[in-house]
Enzyme design. Structure first.
Site, PDB file in Angstrom:
ATOM      1  N   HIS A 388      47.566  35.920 -20.570  1.00 20.84           N
ATOM      2  CA  HIS A 388      48.566  37.214 -21.196  1.00 20.84           C
ATOM      3  C   HIS A 388      49.878  37.221 -20.517  1.00 20.84           C
ATOM      4  CE1 HIS A 388      44.316  37.622 -22.752  1.00 20.84           C
ATOM      5  NE2 HIS A 388      45.055  38.167 -23.945  1.00 20.84           N
ATOM      6  N   HIS A 392      52.568  33.350 -23.242  1.00 17.92           N
ATOM      7  CA  HIS A 392      51.791  33.418 -24.751  1.00 17.92           C
ATOM      8  C   HIS A 392      52.368  34.412 -25.514  1.00 17.92           C
ATOM      9  CE1 HIS A 392      48.539  34.925 -27.157  1.00 17.92           C
ATOM     10  NE2 HIS A 392      48.642  36.199 -26.536  1.00 17.92           N
ATOM     11  N   ASP A 429      51.779  42.035 -25.892  1.00 14.99           N
ATOM     12  CA  ASP A 429      50.926  41.866 -24.609  1.00 14.99           C
ATOM     13  C   ASP A 429      51.645  42.402 -23.499  1.00 14.99           C
ATOM     14  OD1 ASP A 429      48.177  41.333 -25.201  1.00 14.99           O
ATOM     15  OD2 ASP A 429      48.527  39.264 -25.598  1.00 14.99           O
ATOM     16  N   ASP A 546      48.366  35.196 -32.985  1.00 14.16           N
ATOM     17  CA  ASP A 546      47.645  35.477 -31.673  1.00 14.16           C
ATOM     18  C   ASP A 546      46.562  34.507 -31.562  1.00 14.16           C
ATOM     19  OD1 ASP A 546      47.478  36.808 -29.217  1.00 14.16           O
ATOM     20  OD2 ASP A 546      46.492  38.487 -30.214  1.00 14.16           O
TER      21      ASP A 546
END
Length: 712
Positions: A388, A392, A429, A546
């Site tokens: 994360h 990403h 995130d 995602d």
């Protein structure tokens, strides 16, 4: 209606025709939020049995497992898939006003798509239904209107069944009208010859209509009014998934761990754990500011004259430009972009996308402000977090960009909605600590206390993402109107909160209910004429982005898998050091990477992408093919070790057990009682003499037989 004269019969037929015309031409209500730029046409998928193609007008009444009449053509390897584009099924009657000479063109799907597996959503839920009537509706209505299109969400099934009832009643009325017209003057001897066939057909339609009404009433009577219709599908899918995961957990120790991980992560399963004691020194202090922020006052602001081509300083700008030529393609190598951009992939990709979509000009965003904000945002992603991180975020943002550009969604969303989706994917995130929400809750963390254990990280990501806009020269929305800014903020909040994986099943069920309901009621046209429908599609779009790793080329997918497992193992090490129970799939000594990916695809990624592919058909077919290929690769890598095999009937303390709510437990008890009664009745029936078994009065109803006796 039996005594209608010729004139009255013709008038009744005319009224019936006008009624059907009004029903088919019903328009959607005026928009509640804004007029969509273009509706989405959902292409209906049909699964046709070649042996029945010649008699597609005939209704299949042959007995099937748990069904009194056919409601679903189950997908098997021998079935061929057909797509109906802007047309209707071969079973459409000529009198149906919705049919026309220009409609009904059947296009056979490419061969590679015809053999694709369906997800677990299409499996029977009969073991968990509340009554025998409900058990007869495990799937879609195989009616003249919908052919054998597979419908699995309960609300769409109710609508499809009611439309079948209406069609049957209309057919009965039409027969009576035609019979009255042919009867002519009273006493015409020729009229008596026409009655028996009409009576037979009428009786058949009447019985079928009663069966449909019984099932619809059963569904509506058991519907809890405080829940949405989408929850009907969500609860059904959760029951099916729980059953599948229970079977998986019985196969091996690693299968048990995969089942527990999926259940706790994606089904919002709450587990009771013993929390660590908080000492006086560790007691949390009152909080008045967002944690995790740094460098807001003295940001390295850029001037308009010093903004690099892609927002980042790099001595490999030409190579970066060549790599970013694939920004509009699925499967961009963000790892390569990171190497060429000085580990600033999020800044480079978002800056490139905003330029590609001309968003800087549309919303008057200064280039230096955008670059400054993106660099600030990327700086708040933790480079020491394996998965994360800004890599990403860049991947999700680029995937969102490609999904927004799919032909089925062309000109559907406004520029403001597109801006909101891209911004949400970029911040979704930020400041992620590399641990799960449950870990933060279990450790009594500051974030869990601040957000009351509800979508802890997602709320924090939103707070940080919006707070960074207040830094020097970082407000990229400075030229939006107050109304635009509030609307964008609302959409971004809704989209980022939807990335909480515990909400996955609700998102999936709502999307599938929407798609199937529009198939049933609107000939596949999804108008998206209100905020709720539009944000639902955008939420699922970002959620798909995602969870897009399994749909990417295998080399990229494997890198993402290595990273997520490394992050899981780091959390497991922290839990071990803190004396906490190690979370599922976080124990590096026992986790099976290959099984985890196969389970993740089977129960999470495949159903989600399958439903998205229905919405944008046929634009996502290649992604489904890649998903299937990647699953087969990981399946082939699962070690066949005898030591991993355990007794399926074992009942050890480490075996995963699903916890049922009080309502579910009561349903289970009722089902067990009903099953016991049905089994006893069946045994009594089997003990009767043959003559009684052959008697219609003595034979049991096929719908009352136990499940095992109905399966073929």
């Amino acid at each position: 209606m039996e005594n209608l004269g010729v004139g009255e019969g013709a008038e009744a037929c005319s009224r019936l025709s006008r009624s059907r015309g009004r029903h088919s031409m019903t328009r959607a209500p005026k928009h509640l939020w804004r007029q969509p730029r273009r509706p989405i046409r959902i292409q209906q998928r049909f699964y046709s049995d070649p042996d029945k193609s010649a008699g597609c007008r005939e209704r299949d009444l042959s007995p099937r497992p748990e069904l009194r009449k056919s409601r679903l053509s189950w997908p098997v390897s021998s079935c061929r898939r057909f797509d109906l584009e802007n047309g209707l099924s071969c079973g459409r009657r000529a009198l149906d006003p919705q049919s026309s000479p220009g409609l009904g063109r059947i296009m056979q799907a490419p061969v590679p798509h015809s053999q694709r597996r369906e997800s677990f959503l299409y499996r029977s839920d009969s073991d968990y239904e509340l009554s025998p009537k409900a058990m007869s509706r495990n799937s879609s209505v195989a009616s003249d209107l919908h052919g054998e299109d597979m419908i699995v969400t309960p609300f769409a099934q109710v609508l499809a069944s009611l439309r079948t009832v209406r069609s049957n009643v209309a057919a009965l009325a039409r027969q009576q009208c035609l019979g009255a017209a042919k009867q002519g003057p009273v006493g015409n001897p020729s009229s008596s010859n026409q009655l028996p066939p009409a009576e037979d057909t009428g009786q058949k339609l009447a019985l079928e209509t009663l069966d449909e009404l019984d099932w619809c009433l059963d569904q509506l009577e058991t519907l809890q009014t405080r829940h949405s219709v989408g929850e009907m599908a969500s609860n059904k899918f959760k029951r099916i998934l729980n059953r599948e995961l229970t079977h998986l957990s019985e196969t091996s120790r690693s299968g048990n761990q995969v089942s527990e991980y999926i259940s706790r992560t994606f089904l919002d399963q709450q587990t009771e754990v013993e929390l660590p004691k908080v000492t006086a020194e560790e007691a949390p202090q009152p909080m008045s500011r967002i944690s995790g922020l740094h460098g807001l006052c003295h940001s390295a602001s850029l001037s308009s004259a010093t903004v690099p081509r892609f927002g980042v300083q790099t001595d490999q700008e030409e190579q970066l430009a060549k790599e970013l030529e694939d920004t509009n393609k699925w499967g961009l190598d963000v790892f390569k972009v990171a190497e060429l951009s000085g580990n600033r992939p999020l800044t480079a990709i978002i800056f490139s996308i905003f330029q590609e979509r001309d968003l800087l000009k549309t919303f008057q965003i200064p280039a230096d402000t955008l670059a400054t904000y993106l660099l600030m945002l990327e700086g708040h992603y933790h480079a020491n977090v394996a998965y994360h991180n800004s890599l990403h975020a860049a991947d999700v943002a680029q995937s969102t960009h490609v999904l927004l550009a799919t032909p089925a969604l062309e000109a559907v969303f406004t520029d403001l909605e597109i801006l909101a989706a891209l911004f949400a994917s970029a911040i979704h995130d930020v400041d992620h600590p590399g641990v799960s929400n449950q870990f933060l809750i279990n450790t009594n963390s500051e974030l869990a206390l601040m957000y009351n254990d509800a979508s802890v990280l997602e709320n924090h990501h939103l707070a940080v993402g919006f707070k960074l806009l207040q830094a020097e020269n970082c407000d990229i929305f400075q030229n939006l109107s107050a109304k635009q800014r509030l609307s964008l903020r609302r959409m971004v909040i809704d989209m980022v909160l939807a990335t909480d994986m515990s909400k996955h099943m609700n998102l999936l069920a709502d999307l599938k209910t929407m798609v199937e309901t529009k198939k049933v009621t609107s000939l596949g046209v999804l108008l998206l004429d209100n905020y709720s429908d539009r944000i639902q599609v955008l939420q699922n779009l970002v959620h798909c982005a995602d969870l897009s790793n399994p749909t990417k080329p295998l080399p990229l997918y494997r890198q993402w898998t290595d990273r997520i497992m490394a992050e899981f193992f780091q959390q497991g090490d922290r839990e071990r050091e803190s004396g906490l129970d190690i979370s599922p799939m976080c124990d590096k000594h026992t986790a099976s990477v290959e099984k985890s990916q196969v389970g993740f695809i089977d129960y999470i990624a495949h159903p989600l992408w399958e439903t998205w592919a229905d919405l944008v058909h046929p634009d996502a077919q290649d992604l489904l093919d890649t998903l299937e290929d990647n699953r087969e690769w990981y399946q082939s890598k699962i070690p066949r070790s005898p030591s991993d095999l355990t007794n399926p009937e074992r009942d050890g303390p480490d075996r995963f057990q699903f916890e049922l709510t009080l309502e579910e437990a009561e349903e289970e008890d009722e089902e067990e009682e009903e099953e016991g009664e049905e089994t006893a009745l069946a045994k009594e029936a089997l003990e009767l003499p043959d003559t009684e078994l052959l008697s219609p009065e003595a034979g049991p109803d096929p719908g009352d037989l136990p499940l095992d006796n109905q399966r073929t």
